[in-house]
Design a protein around this motif. Structure first.
Motif, PDB file in Angstrom:
ATOM      1  N   VAL A  74       0.537  -1.173   0.040  1.00  0.00           N
ATOM      2  CA  VAL A  74      -0.089   0.093   0.019  1.00  0.00           C
ATOM      3  C   VAL A  74       1.072   1.198  -0.015  1.00  0.00           C
ATOM      4  CG1 VAL A  74      -1.869   1.301   1.098  1.00  0.00           C
ATOM      5  CG2 VAL A  74      -1.791  -1.284   1.144  1.00  0.00           C
ATOM      6  N   ASP A  75       0.701   2.309  -0.989  1.00  0.00           N
ATOM      7  CA  ASP A  75       1.331   3.303  -1.022  1.00  0.00           C
ATOM      8  C   ASP A  75       0.942   4.322   0.211  1.00  0.00           C
ATOM      9  OD1 ASP A  75       1.864   6.195  -1.758  1.00  0.00           O
ATOM     10  OD2 ASP A  75       2.623   5.390  -3.714  1.00  0.00           O
ATOM     11  N   ASP A  76       1.906   4.734   0.822  1.00  0.00           N
ATOM     12  CA  ASP A  76       1.615   5.652   1.899  1.00  0.00           C
ATOM     13  C   ASP A  76       1.231   6.729   1.869  1.00  0.00           C
ATOM     14  OD1 ASP A  76       3.825   6.673   0.810  1.00  0.00           O
ATOM     15  OD2 ASP A  76       5.186   6.807   2.797  1.00  0.00           O
ATOM     16  N   ALA A  77       1.263   7.416   0.634  1.00  0.00           N
ATOM     17  CA  ALA A  77       0.857   8.794   0.286  1.00  0.00           C
ATOM     18  C   ALA A  77      -0.710   8.724  -0.004  1.00  0.00           C
ATOM     19  CB  ALA A  77       1.373   9.559  -1.027  1.00  0.00           C
ATOM     20  N   ASP A  78      -1.342   7.922  -0.595  1.00  0.00           N
ATOM     21  CA  ASP A  78      -2.654   8.067  -0.905  1.00  0.00           C
ATOM     22  C   ASP A  78      -3.442   6.760  -0.666  1.00  0.00           C
ATOM     23  OD1 ASP A  78      -1.681   6.091  -2.892  1.00  0.00           O
ATOM     24  OD2 ASP A  78      -2.662   7.026  -4.455  1.00  0.00           O
ATOM     25  N   SER A  79      -2.832   5.668  -0.119  1.00  0.00           N
ATOM     26  CA  SER A  79      -3.404   4.568   0.649  1.00  0.00           C
ATOM     27  C   SER A  79      -3.885   3.515  -0.669  1.00  0.00           C
ATOM     28  CB  SER A  79      -4.606   4.630   1.526  1.00  0.00           C
ATOM     29  OG  SER A  79      -4.136   5.482   2.377  1.00  0.00           O
ATOM     30  N   SER A  80      -3.353   3.597  -1.948  1.00  0.00           N
ATOM     31  CA  SER A  80      -3.668   2.860  -3.076  1.00  0.00           C
ATOM     32  C   SER A  80      -2.772   1.478  -2.973  1.00  0.00           C
ATOM     33  CB  SER A  80      -3.478   3.604  -4.299  1.00  0.00           C
ATOM     34  OG  SER A  80      -2.213   3.899  -4.687  1.00  0.00           O
ATOM     35  N   ILE A  81      -3.448   0.531  -3.471  1.00  0.00           N
ATOM     36  CA  ILE A  81      -2.549  -0.649  -3.421  1.00  0.00           C
ATOM     37  C   ILE A  81      -1.940  -0.735  -4.823  1.00  0.00           C
ATOM     38  CG2 ILE A  81      -3.087  -3.391  -3.621  1.00  0.00           C
ATOM     39  CD1 ILE A  81      -5.770  -2.864  -2.099  1.00  0.00           C
ATOM     40  N   PHE A  82      -0.619  -0.894  -4.751  1.00  0.00           N
ATOM     41  CA  PHE A  82       0.084  -0.756  -5.956  1.00  0.00           C
ATOM     42  C   PHE A  82       0.761  -2.155  -6.077  1.00  0.00           C
ATOM     43  CE2 PHE A  82       3.141   0.407  -2.631  1.00  0.00           C
ATOM     44  CZ  PHE A  82       4.302  -0.365  -2.972  1.00  0.00           C
ATOM     45  N   GLY A  83       0.836  -2.958  -5.041  1.00  0.00           N
ATOM     46  CA  GLY A  83       1.538  -4.402  -5.327  1.00  0.00           C
ATOM     47  C   GLY A  83       0.844  -5.428  -4.627  1.00  0.00           C
ATOM     48  N   ALA A  84       1.531  -6.478  -4.552  1.00  0.00           N
ATOM     49  CA  ALA A  84       0.819  -7.568  -3.920  1.00  0.00           C
ATOM     50  C   ALA A  84       1.798  -8.660  -3.859  1.00  0.00           C
ATOM     51  CB  ALA A  84      -0.486  -8.241  -4.478  1.00  0.00           C
ATOM     52  N   ILE A  85       1.956  -9.584  -2.726  1.00  0.00           N
ATOM     53  CA  ILE A  85       2.821 -10.572  -2.902  1.00  0.00           C
ATOM     54  C   ILE A  85       1.994 -11.892  -2.504  1.00  0.00           C
ATOM     55  CG2 ILE A  85       4.559 -11.822  -1.200  1.00  0.00           C
ATOM     56  CD1 ILE A  85       5.264  -9.204  -0.067  1.00  0.00           C
ATOM     57  N   TYR A  86       2.155 -12.994  -3.562  1.00  0.00           N
ATOM     58  CA  TYR A  86       1.214 -13.908  -3.700  1.00  0.00           C
ATOM     59  C   TYR A  86       2.105 -15.233  -3.383  1.00  0.00           C
ATOM     60  CZ  TYR A  86      -1.639 -10.980  -6.947  1.00  0.00           C
ATOM     61  OH  TYR A  86      -1.908 -10.137  -7.495  1.00  0.00           O
ATOM     62  N   GLU A  87       1.462 -16.224  -2.400  1.00  0.00           N
ATOM     63  CA  GLU A  87       1.895 -17.278  -2.172  1.00  0.00           C
ATOM     64  C   GLU A  87       1.453 -18.468  -2.975  1.00  0.00           C
ATOM     65  OE1 GLU A  87       3.322 -20.045   1.870  1.00  0.00           O
ATOM     66  OE2 GLU A  87       1.690 -18.244   2.112  1.00  0.00           O
ATOM     67  N   PHE A  88       2.323 -19.239  -3.426  1.00  0.00           N
ATOM     68  CA  PHE A  88       1.683 -20.406  -4.319  1.00  0.00           C
ATOM     69  C   PHE A  88       1.526 -21.614  -3.279  1.00  0.00           C
ATOM     70  CE2 PHE A  88       2.892 -24.069  -7.196  1.00  0.00           C
ATOM     71  CZ  PHE A  88       1.670 -23.998  -8.096  1.00  0.00           C
ATOM     72  N   LYS A  89       0.292 -21.983  -3.297  1.00  0.00           N
ATOM     73  CA  LYS A  89      -0.256 -23.090  -2.344  1.00  0.00           C
ATOM     74  C   LYS A  89      -1.304 -24.138  -3.216  1.00  0.00           C
ATOM     75  CE  LYS A  89       0.409 -21.570   1.899  1.00  0.00           C
ATOM     76  NZ  LYS A  89       0.954 -22.577   3.080  1.00  0.00           N
ATOM     77  N   PRO A  90      -0.246 -24.819  -3.909  1.00  0.00           N
ATOM     78  CA  PRO A  90      -0.774 -26.032  -4.790  1.00  0.00           C
ATOM     79  C   PRO A  90      -1.566 -26.969  -3.897  1.00  0.00           C
ATOM     80  CG  PRO A  90       1.589 -26.417  -4.732  1.00  0.00           C
ATOM     81  CD  PRO A  90       1.036 -25.092  -3.847  1.00  0.00           C
ATOM     82  N   PRO A  91      -2.645 -27.552  -4.611  1.00  0.00           N
ATOM     83  CA  PRO A  91      -3.423 -28.611  -3.841  1.00  0.00           C
ATOM     84  C   PRO A  91      -2.841 -29.852  -3.335  1.00  0.00           C
ATOM     85  CG  PRO A  91      -4.119 -28.636  -5.937  1.00  0.00           C
ATOM     86  CD  PRO A  91      -2.940 -27.584  -5.857  1.00  0.00           C
ATOM     87  N   THR A  92      -1.702 -30.419  -3.942  1.00  0.00           N
ATOM     88  CA  THR A  92      -0.895 -31.494  -3.396  1.00  0.00           C
ATOM     89  C   THR A  92      -0.049 -31.289  -2.262  1.00  0.00           C
ATOM     90  OG1 THR A  92      -1.038 -32.326  -5.804  1.00  0.00           O
ATOM     91  CG2 THR A  92       0.443 -33.438  -4.400  1.00  0.00           C
ATOM     92  N   ALA A  93      -0.341 -32.111  -1.325  1.00  0.00           N
ATOM     93  CA  ALA A  93       0.579 -31.664  -0.124  1.00  0.00           C
ATOM     94  C   ALA A  93       2.144 -32.088  -0.116  1.00  0.00           C
ATOM     95  CB  ALA A  93       0.069 -32.451   1.373  1.00  0.00           C
ATOM     96  N   GLN A  94       2.448 -33.009  -0.912  1.00  0.00           N
ATOM     97  CA  GLN A  94       3.676 -33.215  -1.268  1.00  0.00           C
ATOM     98  C   GLN A  94       4.397 -32.867  -2.495  1.00  0.00           C
ATOM     99  OE1 GLN A  94       1.282 -35.833  -0.831  1.00  0.00           O
ATOM    100  NE2 GLN A  94       1.814 -35.987   1.183  1.00  0.00           N
ATOM    101  N   PHE A  95       3.758 -31.545  -2.685  1.00  0.00           N
ATOM    102  CA  PHE A  95       4.307 -30.958  -4.116  1.00  0.00           C
ATOM    103  C   PHE A  95       5.749 -30.358  -3.799  1.00  0.00           C
ATOM    104  CE2 PHE A  95       4.628 -26.899  -6.556  1.00  0.00           C
ATOM    105  CZ  PHE A  95       4.508 -27.387  -7.658  1.00  0.00           C
ATOM    106  N   ASN A  96       6.702 -30.597  -4.506  1.00  0.00           N
ATOM    107  CA  ASN A  96       8.088 -30.029  -4.617  1.00  0.00           C
ATOM    108  C   ASN A  96       8.079 -28.958  -5.695  1.00  0.00           C
ATOM    109  OD1 ASN A  96      10.777 -29.677  -4.612  1.00  0.00           O
ATOM    110  ND2 ASN A  96      11.076 -31.557  -3.926  1.00  0.00           N
ATOM    111  N   HIS A  97       8.129 -27.490  -5.458  1.00  0.00           N
ATOM    112  CA  HIS A  97       8.095 -26.602  -6.065  1.00  0.00           C
ATOM    113  C   HIS A  97       9.607 -26.491  -6.812  1.00  0.00           C
ATOM    114  CE1 HIS A  97      10.623 -23.598  -4.353  1.00  0.00           C
ATOM    115  NE2 HIS A  97      10.333 -24.424  -3.251  1.00  0.00           N
ATOM    116  N   SER A  98      10.510 -26.997  -6.098  1.00  0.00           N
ATOM    117  CA  SER A  98      11.981 -26.782  -6.592  1.00  0.00           C
ATOM    118  C   SER A  98      12.439 -27.502  -7.861  1.00  0.00           C
ATOM    119  CB  SER A  98      13.119 -27.076  -5.387  1.00  0.00           C
ATOM    120  OG  SER A  98      12.820 -28.153  -5.284  1.00  0.00           O
ATOM    121  N   LEU A  99      11.564 -28.795  -7.908  1.00  0.00           N
ATOM    122  CA  LEU A  99      11.383 -29.774  -8.951  1.00  0.00           C
ATOM    123  C   LEU A  99      10.741 -29.224 -10.102  1.00  0.00           C
ATOM    124  CD1 LEU A  99      11.914 -33.133  -7.047  1.00  0.00           C
ATOM    125  CD2 LEU A  99      13.670 -31.650  -8.009  1.00  0.00           C
TER     126      LEU A  99
END
Length: 345
Positions: A74-99
């Protein structure tokens, strides 16, 4: 509260064809990254229109690909949302993202929104970009701190950067800052702005080359003169530290805001081919505008200039500038694309 437009709704304009993601497929990676950037645009539109809870229309832009919203920027000057951090949460519990080749986190930045809730601040940031001063803004300070924190938390191989237009400039600047410390982040930069005369729009190739050659000679000469007055070593090459960082740049020839990257990299190769690489190595790191800012006492680095890139050109005919500069083109599955790798030597 206004009704959402068709372009804002994932079910109407999103890449619904991507029901299964192959993270080694460059087209899939591009489409997902562009969709996550679009998610930031819609997050801000939801805020402006007070679309909360079940009325919010932004979540499908990331949930369709099994991402969760980790944090809003959030921008501190006008409180607008300018970015987002997304986390990858695949449905498979044993998922190995590095591979698999997928990220754990994607940090995405939107571009300018022509709406009252954020337009004046976005325009102010664009002016800072034109003056090579984006790195001095509070919005960028928030952005780079978020990038540093995520890299420190999960490691550089787990973090991607993405952005469109002004957001692409933010992501590029963040990527360059990290690269200077030896951290090279996967980066997807859509329609990155290139501040220069629109030489790429000239049809005659000889005239284009002549203008670029003359500009390179002038820029190199000014650079040498500046270094002489500052008593800095002539062999200094700030691009060397950045050369291993190879972001994806997605440009459209009909988009005069970013199409100059096509000529920027092509001209550098031509200068090498004709034996003028030494001149171009100086010229490719500097702009006349940036040198002028330095001459009047303002420390300035042309943040749009980079040594290496995977340049992806969308040669599909565009109806107008709005389409050529838009984010929507980058998740379509029927584009004509040309890809070229440029490595700085």
């Amino acid at each position: 509260m206004k009704m959402a437009s068709e372009r804002e709704c994932f079910d109407l304009s999103g890449p619904l064809h991507l029901t299964s993601i192959d993270w080694e497929n460059e087209n899939h990676r591009r489409s997902v990254a562009a969709s996550l950037v679009q998610g930031v645009y819609i997050l801000e539109r939801d805020r402006q229109e007070k679309r909360l809870g079940d009325q919010a229309i932004a979540p499908p832009w990331w949930e369709f690909f099994h991402f969760q919203l980790f944090r809003q920027l959030v921008d501190d000057a006008d409180s607008s949302i300018f970015g987002a951090i997304y986390e990858f949460k695949p449905p498979t519990a044993q998922f190995n993202h590095s591979l698999d080749g997928s990220p754990r986190y994607v940090i995405a930045f939107r571009g300018t929104l022509t709406r009252p809730g954020s337009f004046s601040r976005d325009i102010e940031l664009n002016i800072h970009f034109l003056q090579h001063g984006l790195h001095r803004t509070s919005r960028f300070e928030i952005a780079i701190q978020a990038v540093r924190n995520m890299v420190a938390l999960v490691g550089d191989s787990n973090v991607w950067l993405a952005g469109h237009s002004l957001g692409s400039a933010m992501a590029m600047l963040a990527g360059k800052n990290m690269a200077k410390t030896g951290i090279f982040l996967n980066s997807f930069l859509f329609n990155p702005p290139f501040f220069s005369a629109p030489v790429e729009r000239i049809k005659d190739k000889n005239i284009k080359h002549g203008i670029r050659f003359a500009t390179s000679v002038i820029t190199a000469g000014l650079t040498i003169a500046m270094k002489a007055t500052q008593q800095r070593g002539p062999s200094e090459d700030p691009f060397t530290a950045l050369s291993a960082w190879t972001p994806y740049l997605f440009v459209n020839p009909a988009d005069h805001i970013g199409s100059e990257y096509i000529g920027y990299f092509e001209h550098r190769k031509k200068m090498d081919d004709i034996g003028a690489g030494a001149i171009e190595r100086l010229a490719t790191q500097n702009s006349v505008g940036g040198l002028f800012m330095k001459a009047i006492g303002k420390e300035s680095e042309p943040m749009h200039l980079i040594p290496s890139a995977n340049l992806v050109i969308n040669t599909t005919p565009a109806r107008d500038l709005k389409e050529a500069h838009g984010i929507h083109q980058w998740w379509r599955d029927n584009m004509q694309l040309e890809s070229k790798l440029y490595s700085y030597r």
